[in-house]
Design a protein around this motif. Structure first.
Motif, mmCIF file in Angstrom:
data_model
loop_
_atom_site.group_PDB
_atom_site.id
_atom_site.type_symbol
_atom_site.label_atom_id
_atom_site.label_comp_id
_atom_site.label_asym_id
_atom_site.label_seq_id
_atom_site.Cartn_x
_atom_site.Cartn_y
_atom_site.Cartn_z
ATOM 1 N N ARG A 179 -4.711 -11.267 8.426
ATOM 2 C CA ARG A 179 -5.495 -12.440 8.016
ATOM 3 C C ARG A 179 -6.953 -12.079 7.742
ATOM 4 N NH1 ARG A 179 -2.323 -14.497 12.189
ATOM 5 N NH2 ARG A 179 -4.029 -14.177 13.679
ATOM 6 N N ASP A 180 -7.381 -10.938 8.301
ATOM 7 C CA ASP A 180 -8.773 -10.524 8.152
ATOM 8 C C ASP A 180 -9.042 -9.720 6.880
ATOM 9 O OD1 ASP A 180 -9.713 -11.583 10.678
ATOM 10 O OD2 ASP A 180 -8.528 -9.989 11.626
ATOM 11 N N ILE A 181 -7.987 -9.405 6.145
ATOM 12 C CA ILE A 181 -8.146 -8.591 4.931
ATOM 13 C C ILE A 181 -7.305 -9.183 3.803
ATOM 14 C CG2 ILE A 181 -8.749 -6.456 6.118
ATOM 15 C CD1 ILE A 181 -5.217 -6.894 4.843
ATOM 16 N N LYS A 182 -7.416 -8.627 2.614
ATOM 17 C CA LYS A 182 -6.582 -9.045 1.489
ATOM 18 C C LYS A 182 -5.859 -7.827 0.937
ATOM 19 C CE LYS A 182 -6.597 -11.036 -3.171
ATOM 20 N NZ LYS A 182 -7.430 -11.516 -4.306
ATOM 21 N N VAL A 183 -4.529 -7.870 0.939
ATOM 22 C CA VAL A 183 -3.727 -6.774 0.410
ATOM 23 C C VAL A 183 -3.599 -6.916 -1.103
ATOM 24 C CG1 VAL A 183 -1.388 -5.813 0.300
ATOM 25 C CG2 VAL A 183 -2.420 -6.336 2.518
ATOM 26 N N VAL A 184 -3.871 -5.832 -1.811
ATOM 27 C CA VAL A 184 -3.688 -5.795 -3.264
ATOM 28 C C VAL A 184 -2.526 -4.851 -3.556
ATOM 29 C CG1 VAL A 184 -4.713 -5.253 -5.495
ATOM 30 C CG2 VAL A 184 -6.144 -6.198 -3.653
ATOM 31 N N ASN A 185 -1.396 -5.410 -3.985
ATOM 32 C CA ASN A 185 -0.206 -4.598 -4.225
ATOM 33 C C ASN A 185 -0.450 -3.629 -5.383
ATOM 34 O OD1 ASN A 185 2.446 -3.719 -3.917
ATOM 35 N ND2 ASN A 185 3.234 -5.203 -5.381
ATOM 36 N N THR A 186 -0.278 -2.343 -5.115
ATOM 37 C CA THR A 186 -0.538 -1.297 -6.103
ATOM 38 C C THR A 186 0.562 -0.252 -5.999
ATOM 39 O OG1 THR A 186 -2.910 -1.614 -5.700
ATOM 40 C CG2 THR A 186 -2.264 0.332 -6.971
ATOM 41 N N SER A 187 1.180 0.095 -7.121
ATOM 42 C CA SER A 187 2.271 1.071 -7.075
ATOM 43 C C SER A 187 1.739 2.436 -6.679
ATOM 44 C CB SER A 187 2.968 1.165 -8.435
ATOM 45 O OG SER A 187 2.222 1.953 -9.331
ATOM 46 N N ASP A 188 2.617 3.259 -6.128
ATOM 47 C CA ASP A 188 2.197 4.596 -5.715
ATOM 48 C C ASP A 188 1.705 5.406 -6.906
ATOM 49 O OD1 ASP A 188 4.916 4.777 -6.694
ATOM 50 O OD2 ASP A 188 4.914 6.836 -5.963
ATOM 51 N N ALA A 189 2.273 5.138 -8.085
ATOM 52 C CA ALA A 189 1.857 5.872 -9.280
ATOM 53 C C ALA A 189 0.445 5.511 -9.718
ATOM 54 C CB ALA A 189 2.839 5.604 -10.419
ATOM 55 N N ASP A 190 -0.033 4.341 -9.302
ATOM 56 C CA ASP A 190 -1.338 3.853 -9.753
ATOM 57 C C ASP A 190 -2.429 3.938 -8.695
ATOM 58 O OD1 ASP A 190 -0.208 3.174 -12.196
ATOM 59 O OD2 ASP A 190 0.290 1.149 -11.555
ATOM 60 N N ILE A 191 -2.068 4.294 -7.475
ATOM 61 C CA ILE A 191 -3.027 4.187 -6.374
ATOM 62 C C ILE A 191 -4.221 5.121 -6.561
ATOM 63 C CG2 ILE A 191 -2.056 5.917 -4.774
ATOM 64 C CD1 ILE A 191 -2.880 2.419 -3.593
ATOM 65 N N SER A 192 -4.007 6.329 -7.038
ATOM 66 C CA SER A 192 -5.113 7.279 -7.214
ATOM 67 C C SER A 192 -6.067 6.812 -8.306
ATOM 68 C CB SER A 192 -4.573 8.670 -7.551
ATOM 69 O OG SER A 192 -3.861 9.215 -6.462
ATOM 70 N N ALA A 193 -5.496 6.339 -9.416
ATOM 71 C CA ALA A 193 -6.331 5.849 -10.517
ATOM 72 C C ALA A 193 -7.117 4.622 -10.102
ATOM 73 C CB ALA A 193 -5.463 5.530 -11.739
ATOM 74 N N ALA A 194 -6.484 3.733 -9.337
ATOM 75 C CA ALA A 194 -7.175 2.523 -8.883
ATOM 76 C C ALA A 194 -8.342 2.878 -7.963
ATOM 77 C CB ALA A 194 -6.191 1.614 -8.157
ATOM 78 N N PHE A 195 -8.113 3.843 -7.066
ATOM 79 C CA PHE A 195 -9.142 4.221 -6.109
ATOM 80 C C PHE A 195 -10.340 4.867 -6.809
ATOM 81 C CE2 PHE A 195 -10.700 6.656 -2.311
ATOM 82 C CZ PHE A 195 -10.889 5.566 -1.480
ATOM 83 N N ALA A 196 -10.103 5.395 -7.998
ATOM 84 C CA ALA A 196 -11.178 6.041 -8.752
ATOM 85 C C ALA A 196 -12.086 5.038 -9.457
ATOM 86 C CB ALA A 196 -10.585 6.999 -9.784
ATOM 87 N N THR A 197 -11.664 3.778 -9.534
ATOM 88 C CA THR A 197 -12.471 2.766 -10.213
ATOM 89 C C THR A 197 -13.560 2.230 -9.279
ATOM 90 O OG1 THR A 197 -11.022 0.935 -9.565
ATOM 91 C CG2 THR A 197 -10.488 2.105 -11.609
ATOM 92 N N PRO A 198 -14.684 1.779 -9.818
ATOM 93 C CA PRO A 198 -15.793 1.287 -8.986
ATOM 94 C C PRO A 198 -15.428 0.056 -8.157
ATOM 95 C CG PRO A 198 -16.542 1.755 -11.215
ATOM 96 C CD PRO A 198 -15.053 1.831 -11.248
ATOM 97 N N SER A 199 -14.454 -0.726 -8.616
ATOM 98 C CA SER A 199 -14.139 -1.984 -7.934
ATOM 99 C C SER A 199 -13.236 -1.810 -6.721
ATOM 100 C CB SER A 199 -13.489 -2.960 -8.914
ATOM 101 O OG SER A 199 -12.281 -2.416 -9.427
#
Length: 374
Positions: A179-199
């Motif tokens: 309840r203290d956080i928000k989960v953003v569903n991200t596929s394993d194939a996309d997790i590295s690319a997502a983490f590289a973005t500023p947001s």
């Protein structure tokens, strides 16, 4: 991502071949119907068997044991043949096992509970081969240095996977909850690319992506699976009825596995050759594979595996896993509580529904190996 049983989840998922995806997803109704159609294949007195596995550090030994004739040697000893088949899609491998197309499948404890067992397929953990001991971790990019810094933040991860479970357990240790956080569903194939973005500032993932991401500047690992030892485990699961009717299968698989463990753990040229081959097959080099093994708590001897499988802590772990699964709708709409699917352990211990035992941690064959009776 299963919400009801039986049900079909059509949400797409992608699989990174460097690591089993560890998602919760299954076409349960289709699998049960397929299993019914395949029932004759489970008859006693069979000679030919098939088990499947997918790319992951702790499961590479199955592929090497096949190519080097170790599996066939043990199968021949017991008068059977065993085909060890590599599949490219982890979830598909479990679905095919659940549908009766394979007699066994390499999978995690959580997936064994929420896919075949919840789908009605009585399944036995023949060999609990290892547990994640740092292979999974929670990362913060930027100023955050501890788990409590995640409060109010979004976190990218594969929803309803062991990454999700790891995060929930980590939050629990610091008095927080989902309840203290928000989960953003991200596929394993996309997790590295997502983490590289500023947001994106926070993520939960597994090796080899975990090692790659936490090596980046200004990234802190604030929690990993070594903090919950034994809770994310890997196993060779087999159909219970098949195993009961054909004990030769259990003996052959167990014998072959621990021969591989002995080979891997020896300081020899043969061991280095085996590790190098498995590294190449998994898409890395020897150093990279050894790094993955360093955070994989493999049970190299039958006694180590037996001690884990007979530990009184194992039912406690699976009780926790079942509660997480129930809380997230993974035991089906009809599940009244976390004990909807019964699980059996050593010395007759049963948790959950005694009338619906569908997952069994049976150390009988590992005990044979430990006692030199295979």
């Amino acid at each position: 991502m299963r919400r009801a049983a039986p049900a079909v989840d059509n949400r797409p998922c992608e699989v990174n071949l460097m690591r089993k995806l560890r998602l919760f997803a299954v076409a349960a109704l289709l699998c049960v119907l397929s299993l019914s159609a395949a029932t004759p294949s489970f008859a006693a007195g069979r000679k030919d068997f098939k088990v499947c596995w997918t790319i992951y550090a702790g499961w590479m030994p199955w592929g090497y044991a096949k190519t080097q004739g170790i599996v066939s040697k043990w199968a021949k000893k017991y008068g059977i043949t065993v085909d060890v088949v590599q599949l490219n899609d982890y979830i598909e491998s479990i679905n095919q096992y659940t549908a009766g197309k394979f007699d066994g499948c390499a999978m995690t404890n959580m997936d064994a509970l929420t896919i075949p067992a919840t789908g009605g397929v009585d399944t036995t953990a023949l060999i609990v081969s290892d547990y994640s001991n740092g292979n999974d971790g929670v990362l913060i990019k930027g100023n955050g240095k501890k788990l409590t810094d995640l409060k109010g933040q979004s976190i990218n991860l594969v929803e309803l996977s062991v990454s999700h479970y790891l995060l929930a357990r980590g939050l629990e240790t610091v008095g927080m909850s989902e309840r203290d956080i928000k989960v953003v569903n991200t596929s394993d194939a996309d997790i590295s690319a997502a983490f590289a973005t500023p947001s994106v500032h926070n993520a939960v993932t597994w090796n080899p992506m975990l090692a790659q991401l936490k090596a980046q500047p200004n990234v802190t690992e604030v929690f990993d699976s070594s903090r919950i030892p034994g809770e994310i485990m890997d196993m060779m699961a087999v159909n219970t009825k098949t195993l009961q009717d054909n004990p030769a299968l259990g003996k052959a698989l167990t014998g072959a596995w621990f021969e591989m463990m002995q080979l891997m753990h020896s300081d020899s040229a043969d061991s280095r050759a085996a590790l190098t081959s498995m590294a190449k097959a998994s898409g890395t080099d020897l150093a990279g594979y050894k790094a993955q093994l360093s955070t994989t708590a493999l049970f190299y001897t039958p006694q180590q595996a037996l001690d884990f499988a007979t530990s009184p802590n194992l039912p406690k772990i699976m009780t926790r896993v079942a509660q997480f699964s129930f809380d997230h709708g993974l035991l089906g709409q009809g599940a009244a509580d976390a004990g909807a699917v019964g699980m059996a352990f050593d010395k007759g211990v049963v948790i959950g529904s005694k009338g619906n035992v569908k997952l069994r941690f049976d150390p009988a064959y590992v005990r044979m190996a430990a006692e030199g009776k295979l």
